[in-house]
Write a protein that holds these residues in place. Sequence first.
Motif, short mmCIF file in Angstrom:
data_model
loop_
_atom_site.label_atom_id
_atom_site.label_comp_id
_atom_site.label_asym_id
_atom_site.label_seq_id
_atom_site.Cartn_x
_atom_site.Cartn_y
_atom_site.Cartn_z
N GLY A 23 30.59 47.25 40.31
CA GLY A 23 32.01 47.60 39.46
C GLY A 23 32.83 46.57 40.14
N CYS A 24 33.11 45.79 38.69
CA CYS A 24 33.88 44.54 38.80
C CYS A 24 35.36 45.03 37.95
N GLY A 25 35.75 46.01 38.45
CA GLY A 25 37.17 46.46 37.86
C GLY A 25 38.39 45.84 38.66
N GLN A 26 39.33 46.46 38.65
CA GLN A 26 40.71 46.26 39.50
C GLN A 26 40.38 45.88 40.92
N MET A 27 39.58 46.99 41.54
CA MET A 27 39.32 46.95 42.83
C MET A 27 38.07 45.84 43.55
N GLY A 28 37.12 45.85 42.67
CA GLY A 28 35.91 45.06 42.73
C GLY A 28 36.35 43.86 42.70
N SER A 29 37.04 43.35 41.36
CA SER A 29 37.36 42.01 41.12
C SER A 29 38.24 41.30 42.26
N GLY A 30 39.14 42.01 42.78
CA GLY A 30 39.86 41.80 44.14
C GLY A 30 39.20 41.50 45.19
N LEU A 31 38.33 42.47 45.43
CA LEU A 31 37.48 42.45 46.60
C LEU A 31 36.65 40.77 46.52
N VAL A 32 36.14 40.49 45.25
CA VAL A 32 35.43 39.23 45.26
C VAL A 32 36.14 38.20 45.70
N HIS A 33 37.66 37.99 45.10
CA HIS A 33 38.49 37.08 45.72
C HIS A 33 38.78 37.30 47.03
N THR A 57 35.80 36.90 36.49
CA THR A 57 36.09 36.96 37.90
C THR A 57 35.68 35.64 38.59
N LEU A 58 34.26 35.41 38.43
CA LEU A 58 33.83 34.14 38.78
C LEU A 58 34.50 32.88 38.09
N ASP A 59 34.80 32.93 36.93
CA ASP A 59 35.48 31.86 36.29
C ASP A 59 36.89 31.51 37.02
N SER A 60 37.64 32.63 37.14
CA SER A 60 38.83 32.50 37.97
C SER A 60 38.81 31.93 39.18
N LEU A 61 37.66 31.93 39.67
CA LEU A 61 37.49 31.30 41.11
C LEU A 61 36.73 29.94 41.02
N GLY A 62 36.64 29.36 39.83
CA GLY A 62 36.11 28.18 39.31
C GLY A 62 34.55 27.99 39.76
N VAL A 63 33.81 29.24 39.65
CA VAL A 63 32.48 28.92 39.79
C VAL A 63 31.85 28.57 38.23
#
Length: 431
Positions: A23-33, A57-63
């Motif tokens: 689940g990579c929604g609001q909570m999940g994406s934030g958790l990855v960060h 999400t991964l793109d926003s982290l520069g992966v």
Amino acid sequence: MELYERLLERSAANNPIRVGLVGCGQMGSGLVHVMNQIVGMDAVALSDLDVDRPLETLDSLGVPDSGICVTNDRGEAEDALGDEKVVVTEDAVMLAELEPLEAVVEATGITEVGSRVAWNCVMRGRHVIMLNVETDVTVGPLLHRLAQNNGCVYTAASGDEPGVCKMLYNLAGTMGFEVVCLGKGKNNPINFDATPEMCREEAESKGMNPKMLSAFKDGSKTMVELAAMSNATGLLPDKPGMHGPKVDVPDLNAVFVPEADGGILSDTGRVDYSTGKVAPGVFVVIATDDPRIVVDMKFLSMGNGPYYTLYRPYHLCNVETPVSIAEAVLYGESTIVSREMVSEVAAIAKRDLKPGDMVGEIGCPDFFGRTYAYTEAQAEGAIPLGLVPGGKVLQEVAKGDLLTEDNFAPDAGKFVYMLRRMQDAHLAMEL
């Protein structure tokens, strides 16, 4: 616990805790960060039905693309993890099967997905951390027992209000105080008529799913959270739906106390919530009859007693979830689990329902949740909230009435339904 020190050790040994996320929604994406900035812990496998969300999400982290493997094949995924790539998949259950993962976080809020992921994790002896409290209040006791039998941890997450409330409860109990009321703040009064469409503009401005925001506004999320606290501690709702008065922090220990002492509760040992200036905090009202401790508490600026408030003015949701991951992996400990069915979140019709109507997910225009004592819900034949999505109305149900075994049929083909039947059988054997 020395979580930070242990994580530093894992980092120094180039052996970070490898975590999967569903689940990579609001909570999940934030958790990855969050995990991206934590030493000794990495999010290495992300699952979502919409793979664009984890990819964004991964793109926003520069992966880079070269560091990502998109696949639904287990073998290919494990090879990619061996090459230190991040796996992205549509297959949530596959995360439970990936050997390199030490823990999986479930963050969908959908009971059917949550039950499948949690079951597959615990049956393989893999720690699972639930940012999906809806599943926990439906089949949590069964999943907890299975995890114990399989040598792993099943737990709801730190950062969610039930998790931080349990910390306060544990602190109060460790010091020997009586717990009078355990509760949380709600930042607005409940609107039982809330629908996703009504919430759409606000939800989009906050990056939320409108259905999720609707579940907050119609009270379902609050009812779920308080039921989780109840099932973890044995504390009861004072009445169906609880009281939910508008009380500010200074008055919590004057209101959430027994009626005999000027409060609103019929007895001690309750869960409840306030719509006053408490959110985003959580609280526990405690008591002692020891005169010396009363003197000490006054000296410590806690008031005249015999009731006192322990208040935590924040909960950090997914930002705190890594604490539960680390506790599970490093120490084999849970944050909060539904040990018994003390409370049940029952479903109430949000509109007039007619025979043949098929209802949607939690937060939809069809129903909302209300917490009952489990024995009362059983006596009423109430349908658990987590079993309602996708079910069918059998008889007319007026707005405001309970969905029951007489007027409603859950989808018996769903996995969560099967687990609930299994749990009911186990609990009946223990009586």
